[in-house]
Motif scaffolding. Sequence first.
Motif, PDB file in Angstrom:
ATOM      1  N   ALA A 285      96.411 -37.553   0.250  1.00  0.00           N
ATOM      2  CA  ALA A 285      95.512 -37.592  -1.012  1.00  0.00           C
ATOM      3  C   ALA A 285      94.179 -37.422  -0.864  1.00  0.00           C
ATOM      4  CB  ALA A 285      95.527 -39.171  -1.516  1.00  0.00           C
ATOM      5  N   MET A 286      93.357 -37.529   0.359  1.00  0.00           N
ATOM      6  CA  MET A 286      92.178 -37.209   0.581  1.00  0.00           C
ATOM      7  C   MET A 286      92.052 -35.653   0.701  1.00  0.00           C
ATOM      8  SD  MET A 286      91.061 -40.100   3.307  1.00  0.00           S
ATOM      9  CE  MET A 286      90.719 -41.814   2.647  1.00  0.00           C
ATOM     10  N   GLN A 287      93.249 -35.121   1.390  1.00  0.00           N
ATOM     11  CA  GLN A 287      93.239 -33.578   1.414  1.00  0.00           C
ATOM     12  C   GLN A 287      93.301 -32.942   0.264  1.00  0.00           C
ATOM     13  OE1 GLN A 287      96.797 -33.366   4.262  1.00  0.00           O
ATOM     14  NE2 GLN A 287      95.444 -32.679   5.830  1.00  0.00           N
ATOM     15  N   MET A 288      94.023 -33.421  -0.601  1.00  0.00           N
ATOM     16  CA  MET A 288      94.265 -33.034  -2.007  1.00  0.00           C
ATOM     17  C   MET A 288      92.969 -32.988  -2.713  1.00  0.00           C
ATOM     18  SD  MET A 288      98.127 -33.902  -2.567  1.00  0.00           S
ATOM     19  CE  MET A 288      98.353 -33.095  -4.392  1.00  0.00           C
ATOM     20  N   SER A 289      92.412 -34.131  -2.692  1.00  0.00           N
ATOM     21  CA  SER A 289      91.069 -34.361  -3.369  1.00  0.00           C
ATOM     22  C   SER A 289      89.971 -33.142  -2.914  1.00  0.00           C
ATOM     23  CB  SER A 289      90.511 -35.916  -3.031  1.00  0.00           C
ATOM     24  OG  SER A 289      91.307 -36.779  -3.447  1.00  0.00           O
ATOM     25  N   PHE A 290      90.179 -33.053  -1.805  1.00  0.00           N
ATOM     26  CA  PHE A 290      88.966 -31.948  -1.098  1.00  0.00           C
ATOM     27  C   PHE A 290      89.319 -30.399  -1.714  1.00  0.00           C
ATOM     28  CE2 PHE A 290      87.744 -28.600   2.061  1.00  0.00           C
ATOM     29  CZ  PHE A 290      86.413 -28.981   2.176  1.00  0.00           C
TER      30      PHE A 290
END
Length: 369
Positions: A285-290
């Motif tokens: 989720a953090m990767q996709m948010s980036f």
Amino acid sequence: MNFRRLFAVMLKEMRQMRRDRITLAMIVGIPVMQLVLFGYAINLNLRGLSAGIADQAGTAGARALVMDMVATGVIAPTQTVNTPQELMASLRRGEISVGVVIPPDFERRRIDGREAVQVLVDGSDTVVQSAAVQLAQMPLDNSVALANATGAREVTARQIAVVSFYNPERRSAVNIVPGLIGVILTMTMVLFTGVSIVRERERGNMELLIATPVSRSELMIGKVLPYVGIGLVQTTLVLLLGLWLFKVPVRGSVLDVYVAALLLIVANLTLGLMISTKAQSQFQAMQMSFFVFLPSILLSGFMFPFAGMPRVIQWLAEVLPLTHFLRLIRGVMLRGAGLPELWPDVAALIAFTAVMMTLAISRFRKRLD
């Protein structure tokens, strides 16, 4: 150290990375995205600024002057009006960045060597302001030739005055601080809800939610509402610090500022929910948010001028909520516009929220698989 065991751990990590499509996308996508954005989309040499023309003279010399200005490539006329007041209204609404006023006695002023033309500039963006100054320094060949043919004196740069509105001191903080509200809300709101669903799975709380009579819509909306207050607190904090430390004005309604912030908060929260229904872990989720943060900051007009981007990139940037919020917040805080005057961007944020919430609700299933 046992190199056989070391190689086994390394091989296991590589195989796990190969199965993780999000990580593979980050490995390839981040350098490609940065190369394309910085090499193709980012352009500090502004061209084609939207401009309004108020030609009250209507003479051959006035038309030649406008043609000279357009030939520089700095401006691209999008409006033709009758009075300077109409140009000012368009500047306040953000429809144009530059307004050219040619008075009725243009020919007499030119012959007398007085100020003959005014270029009105939306100075809330210092880069746009610097680009518009070029209009006062350009050689007006056609106009000069026409003046010489009639026995008049040459048109000089002093006869074209550039008048900057909304930020005459050219302070960068005036432009940056309102945009920071949007950047902070984008970074925090998307991340908060981006990890919300997967956090329930990782902590084992999904089993409890499945056993409850809570519907999908109630769960999604319930996930969003607590963070709305947090976003408004962040907005208040940035506004107060901007006023105290940098003397950033709020020329419009404070209520409009909070309504615009609320629209962005809800849009980002629903985007985060959509990411959360797709991600399998909090790290994903953090990767996709980036992947959302990077284009939002670079393409929205916060760091680099929107007018300098290629048309295709501008179309892509119109999908981002931060692009529309920056127009709203700068219009309200710096130009004193009201939200009804900026209704296209208000409608865009509402539509984005509706689409993302619908997709998030439709994708979420109350089960563990």
